[in-house]
Design a protein around this motif. Structure first.
Motif, PDB file in Angstrom:
ATOM      1  N   SER A  76      26.403  42.847  25.964  1.00 36.23           N
ATOM      2  CA  SER A  76      27.351  41.792  26.034  1.00 36.23           C
ATOM      3  C   SER A  76      28.874  42.210  25.755  1.00 36.23           C
ATOM      4  CB  SER A  76      26.863  40.924  24.973  1.00 36.23           C
ATOM      5  OG  SER A  76      27.021  41.238  23.653  1.00 36.23           O
ATOM      6  N   LYS A  77      29.216  43.155  24.856  1.00 38.57           N
ATOM      7  CA  LYS A  77      30.617  43.477  24.813  1.00 38.57           C
ATOM      8  C   LYS A  77      31.083  43.910  25.961  1.00 38.57           C
ATOM      9  CE  LYS A  77      30.241  44.728  19.745  1.00 38.57           C
ATOM     10  NZ  LYS A  77      30.286  45.813  18.712  1.00 38.57           N
ATOM     11  N   GLN A  78      30.223  45.005  26.715  1.00 35.10           N
ATOM     12  CA  GLN A  78      30.735  45.678  27.953  1.00 35.10           C
ATOM     13  C   GLN A  78      31.019  44.619  29.106  1.00 35.10           C
ATOM     14  OE1 GLN A  78      31.776  48.740  28.326  1.00 35.10           O
ATOM     15  NE2 GLN A  78      31.008  49.442  26.190  1.00 35.10           N
ATOM     16  N   THR A  79      29.829  43.747  29.263  1.00 34.39           N
ATOM     17  CA  THR A  79      30.250  42.538  30.241  1.00 34.39           C
ATOM     18  C   THR A  79      31.479  41.591  29.974  1.00 34.39           C
ATOM     19  OG1 THR A  79      28.475  41.513  29.244  1.00 34.39           O
ATOM     20  CG2 THR A  79      27.637  42.562  31.244  1.00 34.39           C
ATOM     21  N   ARG A  80      31.575  41.331  28.785  1.00 30.26           N
ATOM     22  CA  ARG A  80      32.603  40.668  28.370  1.00 30.26           C
ATOM     23  C   ARG A  80      34.160  41.390  28.793  1.00 30.26           C
ATOM     24  NH1 ARG A  80      34.460  36.009  25.929  1.00 30.26           N
ATOM     25  NH2 ARG A  80      36.225  35.981  24.472  1.00 30.26           N
ATOM     26  N   GLN A  81      34.106  42.626  28.584  1.00 25.20           N
ATOM     27  CA  GLN A  81      35.218  43.309  28.819  1.00 25.20           C
ATOM     28  C   GLN A  81      35.607  43.259  30.238  1.00 25.20           C
ATOM     29  OE1 GLN A  81      35.317  47.167  27.241  1.00 25.20           O
ATOM     30  NE2 GLN A  81      36.956  47.754  28.334  1.00 25.20           N
ATOM     31  N   VAL A  82      34.523  43.463  31.001  1.00 28.36           N
ATOM     32  CA  VAL A  82      34.480  43.358  32.552  1.00 28.36           C
ATOM     33  C   VAL A  82      34.996  41.948  32.981  1.00 28.36           C
ATOM     34  CG1 VAL A  82      33.267  43.500  34.747  1.00 28.36           C
ATOM     35  CG2 VAL A  82      32.864  45.121  33.005  1.00 28.36           C
ATOM     36  N   ALA A  83      34.407  40.860  32.405  1.00 28.09           N
ATOM     37  CA  ALA A  83      34.797  39.726  32.724  1.00 28.09           C
ATOM     38  C   ALA A  83      36.297  39.330  32.383  1.00 28.09           C
ATOM     39  CB  ALA A  83      34.040  38.517  32.077  1.00 28.09           C
ATOM     40  N   THR A  84      36.689  39.804  31.288  1.00 31.33           N
ATOM     41  CA  THR A  84      38.287  39.591  30.721  1.00 31.33           C
ATOM     42  C   THR A  84      39.198  40.149  31.787  1.00 31.33           C
ATOM     43  OG1 THR A  84      37.457  39.794  28.432  1.00 31.33           O
ATOM     44  CG2 THR A  84      40.038  40.029  28.864  1.00 31.33           C
ATOM     45  N   GLU A  85      38.721  41.457  32.189  1.00 34.02           N
ATOM     46  CA  GLU A  85      39.464  42.035  33.349  1.00 34.02           C
ATOM     47  C   GLU A  85      39.532  41.327  34.811  1.00 34.02           C
ATOM     48  OE1 GLU A  85      41.520  44.865  32.974  1.00 34.02           O
ATOM     49  OE2 GLU A  85      41.104  45.022  30.999  1.00 34.02           O
ATOM     50  N   LEU A  86      38.318  40.992  35.104  1.00 27.95           N
ATOM     51  CA  LEU A  86      38.433  39.906  36.195  1.00 27.95           C
ATOM     52  C   LEU A  86      39.293  38.817  36.000  1.00 27.95           C
ATOM     53  CD1 LEU A  86      34.412  40.044  36.872  1.00 27.95           C
ATOM     54  CD2 LEU A  86      36.199  40.907  38.415  1.00 27.95           C
ATOM     55  N   LEU A  87      39.349  38.168  34.797  1.00 33.13           N
ATOM     56  CA  LEU A  87      40.032  37.012  34.854  1.00 33.13           C
ATOM     57  C   LEU A  87      41.597  37.261  34.884  1.00 33.13           C
ATOM     58  CD1 LEU A  87      38.792  34.682  31.842  1.00 33.13           C
ATOM     59  CD2 LEU A  87      38.102  34.787  34.277  1.00 33.13           C
ATOM     60  N   SER A  88      41.873  38.493  34.467  1.00 30.28           N
ATOM     61  CA  SER A  88      43.452  39.164  34.587  1.00 30.28           C
ATOM     62  C   SER A  88      43.704  39.262  35.922  1.00 30.28           C
ATOM     63  CB  SER A  88      43.731  40.354  33.640  1.00 30.28           C
ATOM     64  OG  SER A  88      43.379  40.081  32.253  1.00 30.28           O
ATOM     65  N   GLY A  89      42.738  39.733  36.517  1.00 28.92           N
ATOM     66  CA  GLY A  89      43.086  40.143  38.070  1.00 28.92           C
ATOM     67  C   GLY A  89      43.178  38.921  38.909  1.00 28.92           C
ATOM     68  N   ILE A  90      42.491  37.747  38.758  1.00 24.75           N
ATOM     69  CA  ILE A  90      42.583  36.509  39.292  1.00 24.75           C
ATOM     70  C   ILE A  90      43.825  35.953  39.096  1.00 24.75           C
ATOM     71  CG2 ILE A  90      41.380  34.327  39.356  1.00 24.75           C
ATOM     72  CD1 ILE A  90      38.716  35.565  39.165  1.00 24.75           C
ATOM     73  N   SER A  91      44.112  35.730  37.701  1.00 28.91           N
ATOM     74  CA  SER A  91      45.435  35.285  37.224  1.00 28.91           C
ATOM     75  C   SER A  91      46.701  35.834  37.972  1.00 28.91           C
ATOM     76  CB  SER A  91      45.681  35.476  35.828  1.00 28.91           C
ATOM     77  OG  SER A  91      44.740  34.840  34.977  1.00 28.91           O
ATOM     78  N   GLU A  92      46.498  37.259  38.101  1.00 25.84           N
ATOM     79  CA  GLU A  92      47.447  38.039  38.940  1.00 25.84           C
ATOM     80  C   GLU A  92      47.736  38.012  40.271  1.00 25.84           C
ATOM     81  OE1 GLU A  92      48.430  41.821  35.978  1.00 25.84           O
ATOM     82  OE2 GLU A  92      46.953  42.103  37.330  1.00 25.84           O
ATOM     83  N   SER A  93      46.416  37.689  40.831  1.00 24.22           N
ATOM     84  CA  SER A  93      46.257  37.305  42.403  1.00 24.22           C
ATOM     85  C   SER A  93      46.996  35.920  42.682  1.00 24.22           C
ATOM     86  CB  SER A  93      44.929  37.555  42.724  1.00 24.22           C
ATOM     87  OG  SER A  93      44.028  36.244  42.347  1.00 24.22           O
ATOM     88  N   LEU A  94      46.996  35.089  41.687  1.00 26.16           N
ATOM     89  CA  LEU A  94      47.487  33.907  42.155  1.00 26.16           C
ATOM     90  C   LEU A  94      49.057  33.883  41.547  1.00 26.16           C
ATOM     91  CD1 LEU A  94      44.399  31.768  40.552  1.00 26.16           C
ATOM     92  CD2 LEU A  94      45.315  31.722  42.932  1.00 26.16           C
ATOM     93  N   GLY A  95      49.708  34.945  41.365  1.00 26.75           N
ATOM     94  CA  GLY A  95      51.011  34.759  40.822  1.00 26.75           C
ATOM     95  C   GLY A  95      51.224  34.384  39.450  1.00 26.75           C
ATOM     96  N   LEU A  96      50.221  34.422  38.567  1.00 27.65           N
ATOM     97  CA  LEU A  96      50.583  33.743  37.227  1.00 27.65           C
ATOM     98  C   LEU A  96      50.516  35.267  36.325  1.00 27.65           C
ATOM     99  CD1 LEU A  96      47.820  31.329  37.346  1.00 27.65           C
ATOM    100  CD2 LEU A  96      50.132  30.849  37.562  1.00 27.65           C
ATOM    101  N   GLU A  97      50.882  35.021  34.937  1.00 26.42           N
ATOM    102  CA  GLU A  97      50.857  36.007  34.080  1.00 26.42           C
ATOM    103  C   GLU A  97      49.145  36.523  33.754  1.00 26.42           C
ATOM    104  OE1 GLU A  97      53.206  37.739  32.682  1.00 26.42           O
ATOM    105  OE2 GLU A  97      54.575  36.646  33.714  1.00 26.42           O
ATOM    106  N   ALA A  98      49.027  37.729  33.626  1.00 25.44           N
ATOM    107  CA  ALA A  98      47.495  38.318  33.515  1.00 25.44           C
ATOM    108  C   ALA A  98      46.798  37.409  32.471  1.00 25.44           C
ATOM    109  CB  ALA A  98      47.570  39.757  33.278  1.00 25.44           C
TER     110      ALA A  98
END
Length: 261
Positions: A76-98
Motif C-alpha cells: 500500500s505504501k509503494q502503490t500510494r507513492q506511485v499514485a502520488t507521482e502520477l497525480l504530479s505528472g497529470i497536474s504538470e501535463s495540464l500546466g498546473l503546479e505539480a
C-alpha cells in the motif's frame, strides 16, 4: 507484487467459515469480503470472490493469513507513492503546479483501497462475467494480476483484451479525474471476463480524494469553457455508483451539467 498476489490467494483459500467474519455489505467497511458487488442489483451471473481492505487514510489489515499484514502495508505504501507521482505528472501535463491536484483533493486524507479479485476457472465462461462494465470512482487506479489475463477495455465501441506486461501496473483514470479536468482526462470503461482454463487473481488499488471532498472542474483549465459537472462529495459519489441508478451506466451522467435547450 508477487507476494501481495500470493497473500491474497491464501486468503481466498481459507475455509468459508474463517472468512465469514469479514463478510459485509457496508460500502466503507474497513475490511470486507464477498462474492458479488451488490446482489440486490446484479443482473448477470458474477464469477468472482473479492476482498476489499481500506489502507489509507487509516491502515487496516487482516490477521489471517499471517503474512498479509506486513505484505499489504508495504504494498500500500509503494502503490500510494506511485499514485502520488502520477497525480504530479497529470497536474504538470495540464500546466498546473505539480501539487495542485493533490492539494485540491486533500490527498493527505485520500482514500486508498486494496481490492483483490479472485476468478476461479469457470466451466461456462460465456454465461458469466467477472465484473460487469464500469468506470472507477476515484482519481487513479493501479492494477496488478497473476499470469492469467481477463481485463478488457472499451475502445471504439469494441472490447479489447489488455496485454499486461509482467511486473507492471495497469493504470486507469477514474471519474474524479475526469470531473477535475473537465473531460481532458477521461475515465475508462472496462470489465473483467472469466475463462475455463485457470484461476485469475487481480488486485486493483483505487486512490481517491478525502471522502468529504467534492471534485469540481479546475477553474484554470476552463479557458472560458463552462464547467461540465456539478459537485458531489467523494463518499456520496461512491454511494451513487453502488446504487441501482448507476448499474452498468455512466455514473458521471448524474453529475453532468445539462445543456440549455
Amino acid at each position: 507484487m508477487k507476494s501481495m498476489i500470493e497473500a491474497c490467494h491464501k486468503f481466498f483459500q481459507l475455509p468459508e467459515e474463517e472468512k465469514k467474519e469479514f463478510q459485509s455489505r457496508k460500502l466503507l467497511e474497513p475490511i470486507k469480503c464477498g462474492t458479488s458487488f451488490n446482489v440486490a442489483i446484479d443482473k448477470v451471473r458474477l464469477w468472482r470472490d473479492y476482498l476489499k481492505v481500506i489502507a489509507h487514510p487509516e491502515f487496516h489489515s487482516l490477521h489471517k493469513p499471517a503474512e498479509y499484514s506486513d505484505v499489504s502495508l508495504e504494498f500500500s505504501k509503494q502503490t500510494r507513492q506511485v499514485a502520488t507521482e502520477l497525480l504530479s505528472g497529470i497536474s504538470e501535463s495540464l500546466g498546473l503546479e505539480a501539487e495542485y491536484i493533490a492539494k485540491a483533493m486533500n490527498w493527505d486524507r485520500g482514500l486508498q483501497i486494496l481490492a483483490a479479485n479472485y476468478y476461479p476457472a469457470c466451466p461456462q465462461p460465456d454465461l458469466a462475467i467477472g465484473i460487469p462494465p464500469h468506470t472507477d470512482h476515484g482519481l487513479v487506479t493501479l492494477l496488478i494480476q497473476n499470469d492469467m489475463g481477463g481485463l478488457e477495455v472499451q475502445h471504439n465501441g469494441k472490447w479489447v483484451l489488455v496485454d499486461c506486461a509482467p511486473g507492471a501496473f495497469v493504470v486507469n483514470i477514474g471519474d474524479q479525474m475526469q470531473i477535475l479536468t473537465n473531460d481532458k482526462y477521461k475515465s475508462v470503461w472496462h470489465r473483467a471476463v472469466v475463462n475455463n482454463r485457470a484461476t485469475r487473481i487481480s488486485i486493483a488499488v483505487p486512490h481517491g480524494p478525502a471522502l468529504e471532498t467534492a471534485a469540481l472542474p479546475i477553474p484554470e483549465l476552463l479557458g472560458g469553457e463552462a464547467p461540465k459537472y456539478i459537485g458531489m462529495s467523494y463518499e456520496e459519489f461512491m454511494e451513487l455508483q453502488a446504487s441501482p441508478a448507476a448499474y452498468m451506466m455512466p455514473c458521471l451522467d448524474h453529475l453532468r451539467v445539462k445543456a440549455d435547450n
